[in-house]
Structures are given as C-alpha cells and as structure tokens.
Design an enzyme around this catalytic site. Sequence first.
Site, PDB file in Angstrom:
ATOM      1  N   GLU A   1      51.162 -91.003 -76.457  1.00 55.25           N
ATOM      2  CA  GLU A   1      50.419 -89.766 -76.182  1.00 55.25           C
ATOM      3  C   GLU A   1      51.102 -88.631 -76.930  1.00 55.25           C
ATOM      4  O   GLU A   1      52.326 -88.606 -77.063  1.00 55.25           O
ATOM      5  CB  GLU A   1      50.411 -89.462 -74.682  1.00 55.25           C
ATOM      6  CG  GLU A   1      49.710 -88.128 -74.390  1.00 55.25           C
ATOM      7  CD  GLU A   1      49.435 -87.869 -72.920  1.00 55.25           C
ATOM      8  OE1 GLU A   1      50.138 -88.417 -72.059  1.00 55.25           O
ATOM      9  OE2 GLU A   1      48.499 -87.089 -72.639  1.00 55.25           O
TER      10      GLU A   1
ATOM     11  N   CYS B   1      46.769 -87.862 -70.411  1.00 59.36           N
ATOM     12  CA  CYS B   1      45.907 -86.747 -70.018  1.00 59.36           C
ATOM     13  C   CYS B   1      45.183 -86.099 -71.181  1.00 59.36           C
ATOM     14  O   CYS B   1      44.151 -85.460 -70.973  1.00 59.36           O
ATOM     15  CB  CYS B   1      46.726 -85.696 -69.287  1.00 59.36           C
ATOM     16  SG  CYS B   1      47.214 -86.217 -67.639  1.00 59.36           S
TER      17      CYS B   1
ATOM     18  N   ASN C   1      41.042 -92.262 -68.533  1.00 58.58           N
ATOM     19  CA  ASN C   1      42.496 -92.422 -68.440  1.00 58.58           C
ATOM     20  C   ASN C   1      42.908 -92.649 -67.004  1.00 58.58           C
ATOM     21  O   ASN C   1      42.888 -93.773 -66.512  1.00 58.58           O
ATOM     22  CB  ASN C   1      43.204 -91.196 -69.031  1.00 58.58           C
ATOM     23  CG  ASN C   1      44.695 -91.213 -68.765  1.00 58.58           C
ATOM     24  OD1 ASN C   1      45.331 -92.268 -68.897  1.00 58.58           O
ATOM     25  ND2 ASN C   1      45.261 -90.105 -68.342  1.00 58.58           N
ATOM     26  N   GLU C   2      43.221 -91.582 -66.331  1.00 55.97           N
ATOM     27  CA  GLU C   2      43.805 -91.728 -64.995  1.00 55.97           C
ATOM     28  C   GLU C   2      42.820 -91.111 -64.010  1.00 55.97           C
ATOM     29  O   GLU C   2      43.087 -90.078 -63.419  1.00 55.97           O
ATOM     30  CB  GLU C   2      45.140 -90.979 -65.000  1.00 55.97           C
ATOM     31  CG  GLU C   2      46.029 -91.239 -63.846  1.00 55.97           C
ATOM     32  CD  GLU C   2      47.332 -90.445 -64.008  1.00 55.97           C
ATOM     33  OE1 GLU C   2      48.397 -91.048 -64.120  1.00 55.97           O
ATOM     34  OE2 GLU C   2      47.273 -89.201 -64.003  1.00 55.97           O
TER      35      GLU C   2
HETATM   36  O1  AHR Z   1      52.683 -89.972 -69.124  1.00 57.86           O
HETATM   37  C1  AHR Z   1      52.455 -88.650 -68.796  1.00 57.86           C
HETATM   38  C2  AHR Z   1      51.154 -88.440 -68.045  1.00 57.86           C
HETATM   39  O2  AHR Z   1      51.184 -89.096 -66.813  1.00 57.86           O
HETATM   40  C3  AHR Z   1      49.935 -89.002 -68.692  1.00 57.86           C
HETATM   41  O3  AHR Z   1      49.420 -88.139 -69.632  1.00 57.86           O
HETATM   42  C4  AHR Z   1      48.981 -89.173 -67.557  1.00 57.86           C
HETATM   43  O4  AHR Z   1      48.106 -90.244 -67.741  1.00 57.86           O
HETATM   44  C5  AHR Z   1      49.878 -89.344 -66.349  1.00 57.86           C
HETATM   45  O5  AHR Z   1      49.571 -88.463 -65.365  1.00 57.86           O
END
Ligand code: AHR
Length: 618
Positions: free
Chosen positions: A23, A215, A345-346
């Site tokens: 990332e 993120c 993603n999350e």
């Molecule tokens: O790894 C850091 C962050 O942690 C990532 O961007 C996100 O997916 C998670 O909250």
Amino acid sequence: MKVTITDKKGCKVNPNMIGLFFEDINYGADGGVYAEMLENRSFDFFPTKINEGNSPLIAWSKVGNAEFTSQTKEPLNEVNVQYAHIAGKNGEGIKNRGFDGIFVEEGKKYDFSAYLKGNAKLKIEIKSGDKTLCEEILESKGDAWAKKSCVLIATETACDGELYITFLEDGAADIDMTSLFPQETFKGRKNGLRRDLAQVLHDLKPGFMRFPGGCIVEGNGLENRYKWKETVGDIETRKCNWNRWQDADVGIFAPEYYQSYGLGFYEYFILCEDLGCEPLPVLNCGMGCQYQCKEAADDLTEYIKDALDLIEFANGDSEKSEWAHLRAKMGHPEPFGLKYLAIGNEQWEEVYFERYEKFAAVLSEKHPQIKLVTSSGPEPDGEKFDKAKAWLSDKDENFAYMVDEHYYVKPEWAFKHTDRYDNYDRTKTKVFAGEYACHIGDNQPKPNNLLAALGEAAMMTGFERNADVVRFASYAPLFAKDGYSQWTPDLIFFNNHDLYLTPSYYVQSLFAHNLPTFTVGLEREEDGDVFMSAGYDEKTNEYILKIVNKGGKKDIVLTVPIEAESVTETVLTGETLDAANSFEDKMRVCPKEIVRKVGGHEIALTAEKYSFTVIKIK
Ligand code: AHR
C-alpha cells in the site's frame, strides 16, 4: 520436552502462501520504492479537503527572483491540467527538494526529462548546498510542448541533493512533467523501482502480492478512491490523486502526501512478474472507507465495469480487447495471468455484503476462473467479523474463494489464538490472512521488536498447520519511510539511501523460504510458551519443523520417522523481547544458520530463549 514428527500426511501447503501487502502508506510508493526522485514532478498537487492550503507548487521553490506561477491555460493534455510558468534572468529559476532530499551516488547516471514550451536555455543541475554534483544544458524552442531530456552523472555522493532548473540567458518557459530517475532500477526497468527496496521484496520470496492497499483502495471518500484506470497508460496522462493517508489519525501527519500513480497497475503487475509471484489486485466495491465516511454507491455499473475491464487488461487478447491492447502498447503483449481478484478492502456488514453479491454475480458468471476474495472487516473477531462469518456460512468457493481476515493484535492475542483455524469449516470459503501484525502498546510509534515477531510467527504456525484453510497470508503494512510513517509497526524501514529489515521481515522470509509441500503429524508435550508446525518438503526430501519459543531455553528431544543425516537450524532470536533492528544496528535480530550431522531417529535440539527456529531434517 518430547516432540515427535509422524509420517501421517496432513494437508497440502500452498507454495505461494506467504506474500506481500503493498500500500502507498508511510511514503511506500512515491518517495519510496517508486524510484522517481522529484516530488510533485508535474506541478499537479492541489488543495484537498484535509489541507485546503496545499498549492500546485509544493516541493518547488524559486531560485533568485524568478517568476514562478501555476498555470492551466495551455496544458500538456486534458488530464495533466496544471503546469508551471517560469521566467527570469541568468542564474534564476526553480529547484525541487526531492522527497526530503535527493540521494545521488558518485559516478552513477540519472535521467532527467521535462516537457517544455517557450524559448529558453536551461541549466539542469543537482546541487548539495552550493556544490554542483552534476549539470547539463537543455534548450526549449517554440510554442508547442516538447519533451527534452539529458543524463546527469554525479561527481560525488550526497543525500541532500536538490534539482535546479535555472536560466542560462534571460528567458521564459512553461514546464511540466519533470522527472529524475536513477538509471539503475530494479531489473533495469524504465519508470522502475528502487533497486535496494525491490530487492528485499524479492529476497523474501513472496508467493503473491496484494495491491494497491489497504485503505487507499477505498479512499477517504469515494471521490478519493483508487481508480486503476487512472494509473495506466503514459505517465503524463495519469491523474494525480491525493493520498488518503494525508488524513493520518495515527502516526506522522502527512499534509503533502499525494499519489502520482507513476507506480500504477501496469507496474504492479510487472513487479509481480519480476518477483515471480501471483498478482492479487484489490478493487473498490463502491464504498468509501467506513471509518471515514458512510458513502456507498447505489449504482455499481462503473465499479463492476472496472473489475471486468481489469480482467481484460490483465488477461485479455490484445487484438480483441481495448484494455488488453493498452497492456500490449505499454510493453506487455502477453497476458499477466491474473487468477485472483479482491472486491473491497476492509469493508463490513450488510452495506458491503449487498455490493459484493452484485460483483460476484457478474464476475462468477463471466469469469468463473477468477478466484474472488471478499472481506470480513477490520477485526479478527467481534460483531463485524461474526456477521461476515454468518453471511458466508451458506456460500461456496465460487461466491468467494477466500475471505480476507485482518488482525492487528497484541502479541498476547496472537499466542492465545494459534489454534484459530483448527476447527474451521474446510468445505467453504478459504481464508486470506490479508493484513496482520502484532501491535505492542497503544501509541505510535509501535515497536517492531522480537516479541511482535514471535507473536506473528506463532500465529503463522497456525496458518501453516491449517494450510488447507489459510491459502494466503501477508503482513501489513510493508514499507515505512523513516520520519514519514503514519502507521507502525511495518515490515521494512528505509530512508532515501538506506534500509533495514525488522524481525517481522525475517519471520515472513523464514516461512516463505521454508514452506513444506504438505503438513505432517506432530505429537508434543504441552508447553504454553512453545508453538509449532511441521511438514515435509518433497523437493528437498526434508522434514521441516518450525518452533516458536516465547519463554526460557528449552531442550527438546525430537523423534522423526526417518534415519536423520543432518539438521539445519536457522534461529531468529535476541537478548531480550524488546530487541529490535535500526539503521544503526541492522543485524541485531537476524537469522543465523547452523548445520550439524546427526544420526538415527532421535535428535537433541534446543529452542533458544525468545526464539523462532526453523529446523530442516535430511
Ligand atoms: O495496513 C494499514 C491499514 O490497516 C490498511 O490500509 C487498512 O486496510 C487497515 O485498516
């Protein structure tokens, strides 16, 4: 302690199990692994909702009394709409600070280029303070944008270089899309990556790489989300985006953090090829970051089309598909062989489930060979996680091949949950441990110490023992630039000229280099400090035993089902649990290997105090 490896064959282990999570956080891409040395190379920064005062000229400043303004009247193209106008006398001009200085090495070559318009004779220099380290002359002529370039050869090594563009005669010019690249990049790629940083990714032996986040896939809101289509094609046509980590609520505030997208989806696929690993892109599912906003698109047409077009870009026939044609035009006529695609993603709860279902319906029908990855949200347990589990309980692998589970946990949690997958349903969606790390304490920066690494290693013995469930695993985040990290702990720390590897890096690497072909039976005496996994490697004909010991030294009598000839013990340990590496002491915690001859079925071993040991028995 008595331990017995039996020849009872367990499950097959995915040879690609251990991978990378990439990332652009902590200046991991721009200012990091992406080797471009100029910050805001295209005068494209802009005010953001986080930092309204940000200007298009960030990272640049005037030399002397030059005129230096941001313009939009006659842009280079319709995407790259901002450029700069400079005018001045002999010796005046502009300079770029690089990403906290420009690092050049004596005798090395650097490619400078810029688009210019207007009549001017320009001196291009890299200077350290008042000292010129290299210089060349570029001439601009006429009213049309033209790309000009030169090669600079550094006469000295310096970390604090600045790039000067100054007039040799009174003149005026428009300037855009400047670039300064070391000629030496990883695998010699143009628009490539920092050799040292990419090399340590290679050395880890990753089986896959998940990109581009994190993120930033979601963005602070949908306006800011990662749009892969804006990251491919000629670099001067890639639209700069602000980085969602400008809004770091943890770590170091980064008000001037942008994404040039010079490292875009094409480069990520190329990197996967160069690393010999599977690409695992993550796409926005029509939702912004749920921590930051409640934005969720009702109409998913564009988002689903992005997924379909990405599959074309990666795998399509360049004669038949527009996106595959672009891939070929960029230099890669052969397909990239994409097998996995993560949607969201999350993300969590119904708002996400509904959207994922729409993607899955289209993708599984049109591209049944692509294995889809869904998300279980930000935590490894609790309400959000349970809802995802319930949602997936009646689904199969065609709906979601893997579910991405995230664990940012205390080491104590990690040690307690190494049996997490022992009783998972083996017939349903598999697991992608897509982001994990042991976090110590509640404040930033959190240490990357031996204790954290042992917690991760313990958890990973559970992944390996349950390799039929856990198909992929990646530590997160990957990179952190010293002094610029919004998030700790991380796997690899670097500055402009150096790097060091954390104990956590070595754990990932030791697992990746020592994956067995299949797991085998393991009988052992109970000891709450010790965690293990065992397998057999058909390529080398070795049993592989991994032992994590978070307590004092243990003597182990190991019984194996063969007449052992030799053992190779690779030990990662340190004097104390808070031992960590640093720029000053890079090898404080690093693996050491011993090979010894043995004979018979019984082998005397030692699990050192606070250690992770990989034992290979021939
Ligand atoms: O790894 C850091 C962050 O942690 C990532 O961007 C996100 O997916 C998670 O909250």
